[in-house]
Design a protein around this motif. Sequence first.
Motif, PDB file in Angstrom:
ATOM      1  N   HIS A   1       0.749  -1.168  -0.046  1.00  0.00           N
ATOM      2  CA  HIS A   1      -0.138  -0.204  -0.037  1.00  0.00           C
ATOM      3  C   HIS A   1       0.914   1.150  -0.029  1.00  0.00           C
ATOM      4  O   HIS A   1       0.619   2.070  -0.708  1.00  0.00           O
ATOM      5  CB  HIS A   1      -0.809   0.053   1.128  1.00  0.00           C
TER       6      HIS A   1
ATOM      7  N   MET B   1       2.317   1.750  -3.577  1.00  0.00           N
ATOM      8  CA  MET B   1       1.355   2.260  -4.396  1.00  0.00           C
ATOM      9  C   MET B   1       1.117   3.707  -4.263  1.00  0.00           C
ATOM     10  O   MET B   1       0.947   4.446  -5.154  1.00  0.00           O
ATOM     11  CB  MET B   1      -0.171   1.640  -4.084  1.00  0.00           C
TER      12      MET B   1
ATOM     13  N   THR C   1       4.646   5.207  -5.975  1.00  0.00           N
ATOM     14  CA  THR C   1       5.165   4.843  -7.475  1.00  0.00           C
ATOM     15  C   THR C   1       4.128   4.320  -8.369  1.00  0.00           C
ATOM     16  O   THR C   1       2.868   4.366  -7.773  1.00  0.00           O
ATOM     17  CB  THR C   1       6.281   3.774  -7.203  1.00  0.00           C
ATOM     18  N   ARG C   2       4.216   4.365  -9.608  1.00  0.00           N
ATOM     19  CA  ARG C   2       2.922   3.790 -10.299  1.00  0.00           C
ATOM     20  C   ARG C   2       2.999   2.363 -10.576  1.00  0.00           C
ATOM     21  O   ARG C   2       3.706   1.712 -11.685  1.00  0.00           O
ATOM     22  CB  ARG C   2       3.168   4.411 -11.724  1.00  0.00           C
ATOM     23  N   MET C   3       2.226   1.720  -9.600  1.00  0.00           N
ATOM     24  CA  MET C   3       2.500   0.238  -9.419  1.00  0.00           C
ATOM     25  C   MET C   3       0.993  -0.076 -10.025  1.00  0.00           C
ATOM     26  O   MET C   3      -0.074   0.212  -9.717  1.00  0.00           O
ATOM     27  CB  MET C   3       2.243  -0.297  -7.995  1.00  0.00           C
ATOM     28  N   ASP C   4       0.930  -0.905 -10.893  1.00  0.00           N
ATOM     29  CA  ASP C   4      -0.268  -1.590 -11.570  1.00  0.00           C
ATOM     30  C   ASP C   4      -0.764  -2.738 -10.424  1.00  0.00           C
ATOM     31  O   ASP C   4       0.152  -3.551 -10.000  1.00  0.00           O
ATOM     32  CB  ASP C   4       0.052  -2.524 -12.771  1.00  0.00           C
ATOM     33  N   PHE C   5      -1.880  -2.654 -10.298  1.00  0.00           N
ATOM     34  CA  PHE C   5      -2.333  -3.746  -9.055  1.00  0.00           C
ATOM     35  C   PHE C   5      -3.815  -4.227  -9.508  1.00  0.00           C
ATOM     36  O   PHE C   5      -4.485  -3.394  -9.822  1.00  0.00           O
ATOM     37  CB  PHE C   5      -2.394  -2.821  -8.001  1.00  0.00           C
ATOM     38  N   GLN C   6      -3.986  -5.142  -9.134  1.00  0.00           N
ATOM     39  CA  GLN C   6      -5.306  -6.132  -9.379  1.00  0.00           C
ATOM     40  C   GLN C   6      -5.657  -7.054  -8.259  1.00  0.00           C
ATOM     41  O   GLN C   6      -4.807  -7.554  -7.944  1.00  0.00           O
ATOM     42  CB  GLN C   6      -4.984  -6.771 -10.769  1.00  0.00           C
ATOM     43  N   GLN C   7      -6.637  -6.932  -7.696  1.00  0.00           N
ATOM     44  CA  GLN C   7      -7.258  -7.824  -6.815  1.00  0.00           C
ATOM     45  C   GLN C   7      -8.517  -8.604  -7.271  1.00  0.00           C
ATOM     46  O   GLN C   7      -9.417  -7.862  -7.613  1.00  0.00           O
ATOM     47  CB  GLN C   7      -7.390  -7.378  -5.541  1.00  0.00           C
ATOM     48  N   ALA C   8      -8.751  -9.891  -7.460  1.00  0.00           N
ATOM     49  CA  ALA C   8     -10.031 -10.216  -7.589  1.00  0.00           C
ATOM     50  C   ALA C   8     -10.443 -11.600  -6.840  1.00  0.00           C
ATOM     51  O   ALA C   8      -9.473 -12.274  -6.695  1.00  0.00           O
ATOM     52  CB  ALA C   8      -9.758 -10.739  -9.355  1.00  0.00           C
ATOM     53  N   TYR C   9     -11.648 -11.705  -6.426  1.00  0.00           N
ATOM     54  CA  TYR C   9     -12.329 -12.541  -5.697  1.00  0.00           C
ATOM     55  C   TYR C   9     -12.818 -13.703  -6.604  1.00  0.00           C
ATOM     56  O   TYR C   9     -13.517 -13.442  -7.727  1.00  0.00           O
ATOM     57  CB  TYR C   9     -13.341 -12.117  -4.496  1.00  0.00           C
TER      58      TYR C   9
ATOM     59  N   PHE D   1     -20.284 -18.721  -2.082  1.00  0.00           N
ATOM     60  CA  PHE D   1     -21.023 -18.034  -1.027  1.00  0.00           C
ATOM     61  C   PHE D   1     -22.450 -18.406  -0.947  1.00  0.00           C
ATOM     62  O   PHE D   1     -22.902 -18.521   0.158  1.00  0.00           O
ATOM     63  CB  PHE D   1     -20.766 -16.664  -0.824  1.00  0.00           C
TER      64      PHE D   1
ATOM     65  N   ARG E   1     -15.967  -7.912  -0.819  1.00  0.00           N
ATOM     66  CA  ARG E   1     -15.465  -8.407  -1.748  1.00  0.00           C
ATOM     67  C   ARG E   1     -15.289  -7.817  -2.849  1.00  0.00           C
ATOM     68  O   ARG E   1     -15.974  -7.980  -4.104  1.00  0.00           O
ATOM     69  CB  ARG E   1     -15.504  -9.732  -2.007  1.00  0.00           C
ATOM     70  N   MET E   2     -14.432  -6.786  -3.098  1.00  0.00           N
ATOM     71  CA  MET E   2     -14.601  -5.899  -4.255  1.00  0.00           C
ATOM     72  C   MET E   2     -13.127  -6.523  -5.173  1.00  0.00           C
ATOM     73  O   MET E   2     -12.179  -6.264  -4.822  1.00  0.00           O
ATOM     74  CB  MET E   2     -14.253  -4.300  -3.870  1.00  0.00           C
ATOM     75  N   ASP E   3     -13.617  -6.828  -6.536  1.00  0.00           N
ATOM     76  CA  ASP E   3     -12.543  -6.726  -7.489  1.00  0.00           C
ATOM     77  C   ASP E   3     -12.130  -5.649  -7.783  1.00  0.00           C
ATOM     78  O   ASP E   3     -12.910  -4.323  -8.109  1.00  0.00           O
ATOM     79  CB  ASP E   3     -13.299  -7.644  -8.771  1.00  0.00           C
ATOM     80  N   PHE E   4     -10.914  -5.175  -7.944  1.00  0.00           N
ATOM     81  CA  PHE E   4     -10.170  -3.996  -8.045  1.00  0.00           C
ATOM     82  C   PHE E   4      -8.904  -4.049  -9.134  1.00  0.00           C
ATOM     83  O   PHE E   4      -8.388  -4.808  -9.022  1.00  0.00           O
ATOM     84  CB  PHE E   4     -10.056  -3.364  -7.055  1.00  0.00           C
ATOM     85  N   GLN E   5      -8.805  -2.886  -9.842  1.00  0.00           N
ATOM     86  CA  GLN E   5      -7.779  -2.783 -10.929  1.00  0.00           C
ATOM     87  C   GLN E   5      -7.493  -1.638 -11.084  1.00  0.00           C
ATOM     88  O   GLN E   5      -8.385  -0.696 -11.447  1.00  0.00           O
ATOM     89  CB  GLN E   5      -8.057  -3.624 -12.196  1.00  0.00           C
ATOM     90  N   GLN E   6      -6.200  -1.237 -11.003  1.00  0.00           N
ATOM     91  CA  GLN E   6      -5.493  -0.084 -11.357  1.00  0.00           C
ATOM     92  C   GLN E   6      -4.293  -0.298 -12.266  1.00  0.00           C
ATOM     93  O   GLN E   6      -3.518  -1.041 -12.066  1.00  0.00           O
ATOM     94  CB  GLN E   6      -5.278   0.912 -10.200  1.00  0.00           C
ATOM     95  N   ALA E   7      -4.148   0.539 -13.410  1.00  0.00           N
ATOM     96  CA  ALA E   7      -3.251   0.357 -14.374  1.00  0.00           C
ATOM     97  C   ALA E   7      -2.709   1.652 -14.878  1.00  0.00           C
ATOM     98  O   ALA E   7      -3.523   2.352 -15.322  1.00  0.00           O
ATOM     99  CB  ALA E   7      -3.548  -0.680 -15.448  1.00  0.00           C
ATOM    100  N   TYR E   8      -1.405   2.005 -14.913  1.00  0.00           N
ATOM    101  CA  TYR E   8      -0.986   3.090 -15.424  1.00  0.00           C
ATOM    102  C   TYR E   8      -0.484   2.850 -16.652  1.00  0.00           C
ATOM    103  O   TYR E   8      -0.034   1.585 -16.903  1.00  0.00           O
ATOM    104  CB  TYR E   8       0.215   3.536 -14.586  1.00  0.00           C
TER     105      TYR E   8
ATOM    106  N   PRO F   1       1.014  11.304 -13.860  1.00  0.00           N
ATOM    107  CA  PRO F   1       0.519  10.101 -14.346  1.00  0.00           C
ATOM    108  C   PRO F   1      -0.822  10.128 -15.098  1.00  0.00           C
ATOM    109  O   PRO F   1      -1.597  10.755 -14.503  1.00  0.00           O
ATOM    110  CB  PRO F   1       0.880   8.968 -13.306  1.00  0.00           C
TER     111      PRO F   1
END
Lengths: 469, 469
Positions: free
Chosen positions: A172, A175, A178-186, A240, B179-186, B283
């Motif tokens: 965190h 993030m 810096t410019r971090m690409d990040f993805q979380q998916a359930y 669920f 449970r949120m799916d989340f994505q950030q991309a530069y 950015p």
Amino acid sequence: MGYQAQKVTIVGGGLVGALNACFLSKRGFDVHIHELRPDIRKQELVRGRSINLTLSTRGLEALKAVGLDEEMKQSGIPLHSRMIHDLDGTRRPISYGTKDQCIMSVDRKYLNGLLLTAAERNPSVNIHFEHKFVSCDFQAGTSIFKKPDGSKVTAKSDLIIGCDGAYSSVRHQIMKATRMDFQQAYIPHGYIELRIPPTADNKFAMEVNYLHIWPRNEFMMIALPNVQDNSFVLTLFMPFEIFEAKKTREQVLEFFNKTFPDSIELIGREEIVNTFLSLKPLPLVTVKCQPYHVGDNCVIMGDAAHAMVPFYGQGMNCGFEDCLVFDQFMGKFDNDFAKVLPEYSEYRNPDAKAMCELALYNYTEMRESVNSKFFLARKHFDNFLHWLMPSTWVPLYTSVSFSQMRYHKCIHNRAWQDKILTIVISGAGIACGAIMFARGFDYVQPHFNAALEQVSRMEWVGELFSKWK
Amino acid sequence: MGYQAQKVTIVGGGLVGALNACFLSKRGFDVHIHELRPDIRKQELVRGRSINLTLSTRGLEALKAVGLDEEMKQSGIPLHSRMIHDLDGTRRPISYGTKDQCIMSVDRKYLNGLLLTAAERNPSVNIHFEHKFVSCDFQAGTSIFKKPDGSKVTAKSDLIIGCDGAYSSVRHQIMKATRMDFQQAYIPHGYIELRIPPTADNKFAMEVNYLHIWPRNEFMMIALPNVQDNSFVLTLFMPFEIFEAKKTREQVLEFFNKTFPDSIELIGREEIVNTFLSLKPLPLVTVKCQPYHVGDNCVIMGDAAHAMVPFYGQGMNCGFEDCLVFDQFMGKFDNDFAKVLPEYSEYRNPDAKAMCELALYNYTEMRESVNSKFFLARKHFDNFLHWLMPSTWVPLYTSVSFSQMRYHKCIHNRAWQDKILTIVISGAGIACGAIMFARGFDYVQPHFNAALEQVSRMEWVGELFSKWK
């Protein structure tokens, strides 16, 4: 400059953090682990979080590099096959690889304790428990931790390694910087853990050297043996919605009667009902990001960098391999963080991402494909070709669990095999067509039927294979 | 219960927050906007953040629903075409749609002020500036804000709407609770803003009713007219690496001489050099997530839910359309949040995601494709077919900017057109082949060459089209 750096702050004293401390102390660094929780070695078992893990080649190779593989092998239970529990009570094994290939069921708490103790053996390692990571300043190289009494500690170091899990606070901070690409998916499935106690005479209640699976297509239950008390830990993975629909004792028992009848006596009705009605199922998340580092003084590893669903049993193995790969780059670049961090980050990223994908894919395989004849035929066929050409034809599961082939190469490797098989099968199809055209359909029909029957009894390949061994 | 709810907390008093307040006060809610910054209407212009925005049909339709479209139209500058600045100084327009279709260049600060004033006109709207959102409790329906003096305020409400931008804190709270799916991309490109002042006699220094583009394939510069002071705001989009490589006055000027020679006199050497050497490029991020809500009392809209790169000029329009769509669901479900929130979230998600994709795609179009003959030919062809069949053949840009077609349908629509064209072109190819086969290559060659020449002069379609109008 880089290679004269002295102090490393590791955030998180879990499996990956503790192993990292072993590697870095071997390289002569002054290592400080800061762990949020109290010492796991002095803790009672916490229900809910996954208790058993599977250790395979990658994890073992990393442990070997710090001299801990033998100790670990002795305290784990080797699993050489899956044991499929069909709905009618039939149990059938499907081996993982060749006879001498197995994964190990290990106890998370035991392994974590072993790693912490091993790290502490080196006087240059200090472990600070109940230190909650608050924030860090990458410019100054400082990290701030909060103690239980509310006071704060500032640690200054040449390198900060975040090994603080899927919801990493170090990530965190990166993030923000810096410019971090990040993805979380359930995934839409959650899990609960149940337990099969030992028998009255303190024996395992089922065959011990297997990973037991109850594959029910839409969901599944698995069981891993626990060497500490001869019990099995069961994990039920399920949407669920289905969990939420079971609200009464009757609904829970009816569901188990219908889907896992052979497990009820083993677990016990009360354990099933109480667990179901008292525990909330836990979520399963995939986390991908890049890069893993910022500047020359911070990097994340393990779940902090790549959390994955547990269906390939590679979460810990991938995290341990992170430490090994990082150590190799440290060797290559003479401990120069300014070179090691970007190189490690770029090299490791495609592999960790590939493993996250494979883990998702394997859920379908475990709960659904193992019920299919085609899957079994392919498995036997792969094993057969692997036996014929051990270094050319490596089945996917083997490359992931019993080799150190880069994860993204494992996927390429499998894609290549699929291509070959498609060509071969198409070729066979065209040949069939040509024969049909030349000799008439009636000539081909009986041969075709015989071939189909053979395919549906594809076990013969496996049998043949095991006889030849 | 839901439709008797009284109080709504809006986090963020930017464009989307303020418009939401207008919609919700119309429905009789007690609305409280909490904005981090001081009142934008009393602020000096802040350099760096994007000053001009383009308003198109979706945005205007949302403003119309709260009676603000006419006011806005009068204070914006209509842009009916792009104006391409080639390297040799040639300027050529490419229209956006038909003659009566245009997008509007509007001033962010002016529009934000207009919306805040409109919201405040309704006594049920309260705006609290310099209130920093700290956290919220979804169970209790409370949000905590911090005032400049450090004191905290707790607001209790029936609905919390997060309109707090791409790095939304409300979204961060939702991620902890669900449970949120989340994505950030530069993207690997950043941007800086420059300015073309008015001429000595206070006129615009370039043609005013155009979005000026200097497309240079790997990067580009654009300019939007500013009605407030007859200036142009320029934005230079470019890979960070190229920005970072320009370190001296000489390097900066050489770069402008080589790539944007016609702009130097207009901007002024000092402005170019000073901006380049003093400002860090900003950015550009894409943010996607789902769901947009938690339970029946919190939802995010605008950039908080779907930040996009600015290349389609749809960021604000998409955010405004969020408000309109939400208002339609409020009407449909009688203000019952428990129904509105999940329905809105599910309905809006594929559209916002599609728009994020389209915005990324349009960067290539703006900096690269506009230089290609094929692109222009396709554009003319599309416009021609659209003129023939206005409701059947809607070009992509038209469907996005001049219609309220759901964003994800715009993509399907374009995919369908591409398919048709592929079939037609393949058919033509096969016909050519057949003729060649029947009559010999020598017969076809001259016709083929003539056709190629026609295609490369495809402007005739456009000319034909504008003559027929």
